[in-house]
Design a protein around this motif. Structure first.
Motif, mmCIF file in Angstrom:
data_model
loop_
_atom_site.group_PDB
_atom_site.id
_atom_site.type_symbol
_atom_site.label_atom_id
_atom_site.label_comp_id
_atom_site.label_asym_id
_atom_site.label_seq_id
_atom_site.Cartn_x
_atom_site.Cartn_y
_atom_site.Cartn_z
ATOM 1 N N ALA A 14 46.903 36.343 41.876
ATOM 2 C CA ALA A 14 45.396 36.111 41.532
ATOM 3 C C ALA A 14 45.267 37.495 40.590
ATOM 4 C CB ALA A 14 44.883 35.920 42.774
ATOM 5 N N ARG A 15 45.216 38.754 40.530
ATOM 6 C CA ARG A 15 44.522 39.309 39.851
ATOM 7 C C ARG A 15 45.756 39.274 38.620
ATOM 8 N NH1 ARG A 15 45.700 45.551 39.469
ATOM 9 N NH2 ARG A 15 47.900 44.600 41.376
ATOM 10 N N ILE A 16 46.479 38.789 38.352
ATOM 11 C CA ILE A 16 47.251 39.137 37.295
ATOM 12 C C ILE A 16 46.890 38.141 36.371
ATOM 13 C CG2 ILE A 16 49.326 38.312 35.907
ATOM 14 C CD1 ILE A 16 50.767 40.234 38.103
ATOM 15 N N LEU A 17 46.192 36.167 37.088
ATOM 16 C CA LEU A 17 46.095 35.907 36.585
ATOM 17 C C LEU A 17 44.190 35.761 36.469
ATOM 18 C CD1 LEU A 17 47.237 32.943 39.011
ATOM 19 C CD2 LEU A 17 47.488 32.994 36.441
ATOM 20 N N ALA A 18 43.898 36.616 36.805
ATOM 21 C CA ALA A 18 42.241 36.895 36.563
ATOM 22 C C ALA A 18 42.224 36.700 34.821
ATOM 23 C CB ALA A 18 41.664 37.576 37.641
ATOM 24 N N TRP A 19 42.894 37.731 34.649
ATOM 25 C CA TRP A 19 43.254 39.120 33.538
ATOM 26 C C TRP A 19 43.515 37.716 32.401
ATOM 27 C CZ3 TRP A 19 40.453 42.766 32.079
ATOM 28 C CH2 TRP A 19 40.143 43.531 32.933
#
Length: 224
Positions: A51-56
């Motif tokens: 999710a953190r990668i997807l956020a960017w």
């Protein structure tokens, strides 16, 4: 009447991509709390990695959507706005939490470092090897409260009481998101009431343990 330009087929997909990290986080929470998924999967992998990668990636998609919306604000603007809100919330949330986790905070805190309140044997086994530390925002109550007042303070602070005697009340708190558990004990003595709160999980808590202890202290102070 001006002719509204058609919405590019990619625009809804860009908005959906911007919302994807938030959807994944909600799914990870549900899977962890109600689906029996381990924290290493629901919290560490799905939330803090995927999710953190997807956020960017979602933020980049939202910027592209905003650029496309410039050609037709009325027709395409809602997609771009929704994407920016979703992606912005995800990125800001991760950055803010990373900032808090970067500062080491104790996960076992007490108002009496020299003689910390003791947990019951079963709970103490969950915190074996832990050394209580002080929290600047949490101080002992300079009076002997009633056990009923300590029980009410713990309940009002979001804890579930599992043991109560005349001079000691023990309780547990379960986090609303991933269910991280913290244990608390309030020790009552003549002229002084001490608090101890300890997190069961070793992951950085962003100061949550200190905040829980401060919440108990405020409830106890208000009950005097």
């Amino acid at each position: 009447m001006p002719i509204r330009k058609p919405v590019p087929a990619i625009l809804p997909w860009l908005t959906a991509l911007a919302a994807a990290p938030l959807v994944l986080i909600v799914a990870a929470v549900a899977a962890t709390r109600f689906g029996g998924v381990d924290l290493s999967v629901g919290y560490d992998l799905l939330t803090w990695t995927v999710a953190r990668i997807l956020a960017w990636i979602g933020l980049a998609a939202a910027v592209v959507a905003a650029a496309l919306a410039l050609r037709d604000i009325r027709g395409r603007g809602p997609y771009a706005l929704a994407g920016l809100v979703f992606a912005g919330a995800a990125v800001v949330g991760f950055v803010e939490r990373q900032g808090r986790d970067a500062t080491p905070t104790p996960r076992d805190v007490t108002t009496n470092v020299e003689e910390p309140p003791a947990f019951s044997r079963a709970v103490a086994a969950l915190h074996r090897g832990s050394t209580p530390a002080a929290c600047e925002a949490v101080v002992a109550i300079p009076s002997q409260v009633l056990a009923q007042q300590a029980t009410s303070a713990l309940v009002d602070a979001g804890f579930v009481v599992n043991r109560a005697t005349t001079f000691e009340v023990e309780a547990a708190h379960e986090g609303a998101w991933f269910g991280f558990v913290s244990d608390a004990v309030v020790r009552i003595r003549p002229g002084r009431t001490d608090i101890r709160v300890a997190a069961r999980d070793a992951r950085p808590d962003g100061g949550a343990t200190c905040r829980l202890a401060a919440r108990i202290a405020r409830e106890l102070a208000g009950a005097r």
